[in-house]
Scaffold this motif. Structure first.
Motif, PDB file in Angstrom:
ATOM      1  N   GLU A 163       0.638  -1.269   0.208  1.00 21.23           N
ATOM      2  CA  GLU A 163       0.217   0.086   0.329  1.00 21.23           C
ATOM      3  C   GLU A 163       1.230   1.362  -0.173  1.00 21.23           C
ATOM      4  OE1 GLU A 163      -4.156   1.003   1.713  1.00 21.23           O
ATOM      5  OE2 GLU A 163      -2.650   1.602   3.102  1.00 21.23           O
ATOM      6  N   THR A 165       1.191   5.534  -0.405  1.00 26.68           N
ATOM      7  CA  THR A 165       0.176   6.446  -0.128  1.00 26.68           C
ATOM      8  C   THR A 165       1.136   7.913  -1.261  1.00 26.68           C
ATOM      9  OG1 THR A 165      -0.943   6.195   1.596  1.00 26.68           O
ATOM     10  CG2 THR A 165      -1.118   8.763   1.119  1.00 26.68           C
ATOM     11  N   THR A 172      -5.145  13.591  -2.131  1.00 27.98           N
ATOM     12  CA  THR A 172      -4.604  12.296  -1.661  1.00 27.98           C
ATOM     13  C   THR A 172      -5.238  10.858  -2.018  1.00 27.98           C
ATOM     14  OG1 THR A 172      -3.932  13.255   0.893  1.00 27.98           O
ATOM     15  CG2 THR A 172      -3.635  10.365   0.853  1.00 27.98           C
ATOM     16  N   VAL A 174      -4.826   6.696  -2.092  1.00 29.37           N
ATOM     17  CA  VAL A 174      -4.387   5.500  -1.331  1.00 29.37           C
ATOM     18  C   VAL A 174      -4.555   4.089  -2.458  1.00 29.37           C
ATOM     19  CG1 VAL A 174      -4.324   4.036   0.285  1.00 29.37           C
ATOM     20  CG2 VAL A 174      -4.385   6.205   1.111  1.00 29.37           C
TER      21      VAL A 174
END
Length: 282
Positions: A163, A165, A172, A174
């Motif tokens: 994962e 970001t 933003t 993810v």
């Protein structure tokens, strides 16, 4: 006096029951578009239609153009996945069909960055419209797809995915990348370019020599694949100290493309290294 016009379009996409959002740039909006040539500008992974050099190029290109967000990116609906290059090709097919049926446009040139280059090249190899195009600009395009494994090597956590970001268009985002995504991505067939790429299309390949995302040697491989065709030409332009996104060098990318485009229209192109007169230095 005719003035350039920018129009936001929302194109229906039946696959995800969503819309693809893009910007149509028209040099003479008051004139009929039936049969008019248009440039298609494609962004790369986790990019968007106004990312990097795309908007700058669209606003300087001496031809109508269209740039859009692929599914799951920025303003377009649907879902994005790391392995979804095939879905990106579907998006391009939908957009081309819409521009043709609604406006009568014919694709003349495709400009792609990174993943957008891979998508554009594959579309040219496999579509009837792509076979009729005149030119392709391949910026930072990946050829050795299996090298993606090196980027994510050792980064899987206990959840079974990686994962990260990021900030995309000041928002933003993810992203989750799964091992199976990389397997599918790595198996994408870029070798199709050797046998299926249209023979008449002139190609400019640009790459930064400090690109750590896609090694510059991939540009050499595209040069080998596309340099032996006739009557189409292939030109290679390498930019010293430039990274994958051409950070602080994006105007140079636009200048190079426009100079190459001018040479193409004046029939001055020959296969080989392309050096610009704008910023080229020894």
């Amino acid at each position: 006096m005719a003035t350039r016009k920018s129009t936001k379009l929302r194109i229906p996409h039946s696959q995800d029951d969503c819309e693809l959002v893009g910007i149509l740039e028209q040099l003479v909006p008051e004139e009929p578009t039936q049969g008019r040539k248009i440039a298609m500008i494609l962004h790369g992974s986790l990019g968007h239609k106004d990312y990097l050099f795309q908007k700058r190029l669209a606003q300087r290109f001496p031809m109508d153009s269209f740039r859009f967000d692929f599914r799951g990116n920025h303003e377009s609906g649907g879902k994005r996945t790391q392995s979804g290059i095939g879905r990106d090709v579907e998006d391009l097919v939908v957009v081309v069909s819409y521009l043709r049926s609604t406006y009568g446009y014919e694709i003349d040139v495709v400009v792609g960055h990174s993943r957008g280059s891979v998508v554009g090249i594959y579309w040219m190899c496999t579509s009837e419209e792509g076979q009729r195009a005149r030119a392709m600009v391949n910026v930072s395009g990946r050829y050795r797809m299996d090298r993606i494994h090196k980027i994510y090597k050792g980064q899987w956590d206990a959840k079974g995915y990686y994962e990260r970001t990021l900030t995309v268009a000041r928002q933003t985002v993810v992203e989750r990348v799964y091992p199976e995504d990389l397997v599918t991505f790595s198996q994408w067939n870029t070798a199709i370019v050797w046998d299926k790429f249209p023979a008449q299309v002139d190609v400019l390949t640009m790459h930064g020599l400090h690109d750590k995302t896609v090694p510059a040697y991939d540009a050499v491989l595209y040069s080998r694949a596309l340099g032996a065709r006739t009557p189409g030409t292939h030109n290679l332009h390498l930019i010293d100290e430039a990274d994958h996104n051409f950070t602080n060098r994006q105007d140079e990318v636009v200048d190079c493309i426009l100079e190459w485009w001018d040479a193409l229209n004046q029939r001055r192109l020959k296969t080989g290294i392309f050096m610009t007169g704008v910023r080229g230095k020894l």
